[in-house]
Scaffold this active site. Structure first.
Site, short mmCIF file in Angstrom:
data_model
loop_
_atom_site.label_atom_id
_atom_site.label_comp_id
_atom_site.label_asym_id
_atom_site.label_seq_id
_atom_site.Cartn_x
_atom_site.Cartn_y
_atom_site.Cartn_z
N CYS A 130 0.80 -1.23 0.00
CA CYS A 130 0.00 0.00 0.00
C CYS A 130 0.83 1.27 0.00
CB CYS A 130 -0.99 -0.01 1.15
SG CYS A 130 -0.26 0.26 2.79
N HIS A 135 -2.82 1.48 6.72
CA HIS A 135 -3.06 1.46 5.28
C HIS A 135 -2.81 2.87 4.75
CE1 HIS A 135 -4.50 0.45 1.38
NE2 HIS A 135 -5.58 1.22 1.46
N ASP A 143 -7.19 6.02 -3.57
CA ASP A 143 -6.48 4.84 -3.07
C ASP A 143 -6.08 3.95 -4.24
OD1 ASP A 143 -5.47 2.68 -1.75
OD2 ASP A 143 -7.14 2.47 -0.36
N ASN A 157 -14.15 3.77 10.06
CA ASN A 157 -15.26 3.77 11.02
C ASN A 157 -15.86 2.40 11.32
OD1 ASN A 157 -15.82 6.62 11.74
ND2 ASN A 157 -16.10 6.86 9.54
N GLU A 170 1.79 14.99 11.32
CA GLU A 170 0.58 15.78 11.56
C GLU A 170 -0.60 14.83 11.64
OE1 GLU A 170 -2.25 19.16 9.39
OE2 GLU A 170 -0.24 18.75 8.62
N GLU A 225 -20.66 12.38 16.41
CA GLU A 225 -20.20 11.11 15.84
C GLU A 225 -21.36 10.12 15.73
OE1 GLU A 225 -16.86 7.73 16.97
OE2 GLU A 225 -18.38 8.34 18.41
N LYS A 253 0.85 -6.40 28.69
CA LYS A 253 1.88 -5.39 28.89
C LYS A 253 3.20 -5.88 28.29
CE LYS A 253 -0.23 -3.82 33.23
NZ LYS A 253 -0.02 -3.62 34.69
N ALA A 287 7.38 -4.24 26.99
CA ALA A 287 8.29 -3.14 26.72
C ALA A 287 8.34 -2.91 25.21
CB ALA A 287 9.67 -3.46 27.28
N PRO A 333 10.41 -3.83 22.42
CA PRO A 333 11.55 -4.72 22.14
C PRO A 333 12.28 -4.35 20.86
CG PRO A 333 9.50 -5.79 21.55
CD PRO A 333 9.12 -4.49 22.19
N ILE A 349 2.80 -6.01 18.63
CA ILE A 349 4.09 -5.53 19.11
C ILE A 349 5.00 -5.30 17.92
CG2 ILE A 349 6.08 -6.03 20.58
CD1 ILE A 349 4.23 -7.91 22.18
#
Length: 690
Positions: free
Chosen positions: A272, A327, A350, A390, A429, A444, A473, A475, A477, A575
């Protein structure tokens, strides 16, 4: 030059002056390249004065087979027509041509005719050619953008930044758009000329090329090669051995040049961000303000019901999925004359081949405002794009007897941190609020109801399951290291909870295609009332290295089934393994057309040797894509250094981009700024005796 009865006509297109005034000098200074709606002047020299009562006519031809012929009027008339005026003496005249703001873009051929009083052609110059582009600086052009800082970024800037990763771990790579590099403009027009519309009816196609809606839609179809003679073939999983892996590209120029050189055969391979990068190059080159957008947690709604269904089977690595970590598409700026008021401005385009639109693999242009307001009847492809930002995400579990069990409905995860490069620097941005109202707001909900998307109140599933909550949870890595992932089951109820906890880590691509299971463990535990149970999953490099994709994403899924309850709870985390960087140094002063050295280094962070190492170096205005192969293996912890010399071709602040790839480590990027100075002119020193 042409002669007749001793009369000689010679035309100077004044390319350098015109191109500078039309902001096209970076494309070429020898050929005439101008923008519509803005006058340009040429000089006509005659070997002798024109005969009395004779006059000049100008004729334009457009198209390879001269599908369009335009008679240039000798004075300004009614309506949007080409016209010219002339100034000067009989033997040297300045002819100023005025194109309408909605003129057809393309490759024009111009002939100057000397006409007799009775309308006969007495003399004709040799045919001269020039190119006409869209003009976002012209108020009458539908691509007009009244902000110079935006134009400098969305038309003139050849360097970009593409955001990747996941919504909570955003990374980026540099990208060389290179819209002003050698041959790129000609290739962009060749892309248009090879479209289905152009090949089917070239005259009709040419007559529609005044319209940025038409042109941009053709470009989105032609950047991918599905069903036409497009530029790029998509591939979403390895091997890529018969082409170039998508992550190895660092810019659009090499892709466009290879497509052209190979007889308009599709280049392998793109994903993409590559499709979007090439589309951005072509559209900026043609004069349409364009920027590249990344939508994190992007939905792919195939059936148009504004939801995506995830089938989760934790007893198998197989999964059918319609949700992407990110995407990329592009937005182009234009007025929509084909739509009611309120639909002007940024339009989504697209080029990634996903679904058919009017029989073609393209998408857009669709007004961003229509997506935000839920106006799904607006052209083009509004329902599909609305779902990308959405859609509901519904997670299902496949039971042993084949039945599906709904686990949860997520109405908030899709369309997060929608990003583009800042106009002012290389920072990110966030443009999410251009696409949607704040999550949970009244507005919304009104938009969702208008669009036909189901709105449900948050369920209290966790309370039903003995007040259990589940979280993951970890870190941040580094790729090549071992690391831990902690799953925590917390019991907020008054009674102990007896649960089965299953934790599985799988390697996935950025668009959620599974590459293999890295680690899995399942256990029965008792979570005391008011307490939590933590389970550690150790992920070792040797386990995930065999299946991790070039996107370096590990997906951890945890599922809790409580005794006496029919409905499990699930949570998931993607992750992103961080990558090292290539270090680039360009010492000394860089000057146009003078040789400069670049020194590139990289440290192998993996516990294994790297084979087949190769650096790819490129930069707009600096050098075309160049490969430097590394001799031998790169041992763990070893620093490999290479150097190369190049001669910058254009002044200004330029970016030098580097990609490193090997057998076990891919997609390692680096970038540095190079300030290129103009070549100073030596001033002769005059000495004498006074």
């Amino acid at each position: 030059m042409a002669t007749h009865s001793g009369l000689t006509l010679d035309v100077d297109l004044r390319s350098r002056e015109n191109n500078s005034a039309h902001r096209t000098k970076d494309i070429d200074q020898k050929r005439l390249i101008v923008r519509r709606g803005q006058p340009f002047s040429i000089t006509l020299q005659c070997s002798e004065s024109l005969p009395p009562e004779h006059h000049l006519d100008l004729v334009l031809h457009l198209g390879k087979r001269e599908e369009v012929v335009i008679q240039v009027q000798r004075e300004r008339g009614a309506g949007n027509r080409w016209w010219f005026n002339q100034q000067g003496a009989q033997d040297e005249m300045l002819l100023t041509l005025h194109s309408p703001a909605d003129a057809i873009i393309g490759h024009y051929r111009l002939a100057v005719l000397l006409m007799s009083p009775d309308g006969r052609v007495i003399q004709e110059t040799d045919v001269m050619s020039f190119h006409l582009l869209f003009n976002p600086w012209c108020k009458g052009d539908v691509v007009y953008l009244p902000d110079e800082s935006l134009l400098q970024e969305y038309i003139m800037n050849e360097d970009g930044r593409i955001y990747m990763g996941s919504w909570d771990s955003i990374g980026s790579i540099p990208w060389n758009y290179g819209q002003f590099e050698d041959d790129v403009m000609d290739i962009c027009f060749a892309v248009l000329d090879n479209s289905k519309d152009a090949l089917r009816n070239s005259k009709m196609d040419m007559e529609h090329r005044w319209d940025p809606v038409y042109v941009s839609r053709i470009i989105t179809a032609m950047v991918n090669s599905n069903g036409d003679r497009g530029v790029l073939t998509g591939r979403w999983r390895s091997p890529y051995s018969d082409g170039v892996a998508p992550n190895r590209w660092t810019g659009s120029v090499r892709i466009l040049q290879e497509w052209s050189k190979d007889g308009n055969r599709a280049v392998k391979y793109g994903q993409c961000w590559v499709f979007a990068g090439v589309a951005c190059t072509v559209l900026r080159c043609l004069g349409i303000p364009t920027r590249l957008i990344t939508n994190f947690s992007s939905a792919h709604d195939v059936d148009g019901n504004l939801s995506v269904d995830h089938l989760e089977n934790l007893d198998s690595s197989e999964r059918q999925d319609s949700s992407w970590n990110f995407h990329c598409w592009v937005e182009s700026w234009m007025r929509r004359l084909d739509l009611p008021e309120g639909n002007d401005g940024w339009q989504v385009l697209d080029p990634t081949p996903q679904e058919l639109s009017d029989g073609e693999f393209c998408c857009g242009p669709c007004p961003v405002t229509a997506i935000k307001e839920g106006n799904l009847g607006v052209k083009y492809d509004a329902p599909f794009i609305f779902a990308e930002v959405n859609a509901d995400v519904i997670y299902w579990r496949v039971l042993p007897d084949g039945r599906r069990q709904k686990i949860t409905v997520d109405q908030r995860s899709v369309g997060r941190n929608i990003s583009t490069k800042s106009v002012y620097d290389d920072s990110r941005e966030d443009v999410t609020l251009l696409y949607k109202y704040p999550e949970g707001s009244k507005k919304e909900r009104e938009v969702y109801e208008k669009a036909g998307r189901r709105v449900t109140e948050p369920t209290n599933d966790r309370a039903e399951l003995a007040r259990l909550t589940l979280s993951i949870k970890h870190a941040k890595p580094v790729f090549g290291t071992d690391f831990d992932v902690i799953t925590e089951v917390r019991n907020g109820g008054d009674e102990d909870a007896h649960v089965k906890l299953t934790v599985m880590a799988v390697a996935v691509t950025y668009n959620s295609l599974h590459r293999g299971e890295c680690q899995k463990q399942s256990m029965n535990v008792t979570v005391p009332a008011g307490q939590a149970h933590k389970e550690v999953l150790r992920l070792r490099y040797k386990d995930y290295a065999r299946c991790v994709s070039e996107h370096h994403v590990i997906r951890v899924k945890s599922l809790v089934e409580a005794q006496g309850e029919n409905k499990p709870i699930m949570t998931m985390a993607d992750i992103l393994l961080s990558m090292p960087e290539v270090i680039i140094q360009v010492p000394g002063k860089a000057v146009v057309w003078q040789q400069v050295m670049a020194f590139i280094s990289f440290i192998n962070p993996l516990p294994v040797p790297l084979k087949g190492g190769v650096f790819t170096v490129e930069g707009a205005g600096l050098l075309s894509a160049t490969h430097i192969h590394v001799d031998g293996d790169i041992l763990p912890g070893q620093t490999v250094s290479v150097s190369l010399s190049f001669s910058p071709t254009r002044p200004g602040v330029r970016k030098l981009l580097v990609d490193f790839d090997s057998d076990r480590l891919k997609n390692v990027k680096g970038v540095t700024n190079v300030v290129v100075h103009k070549k100073s002119r030596s001033i002769p020193v005059i000495t004498g005796i006074y």
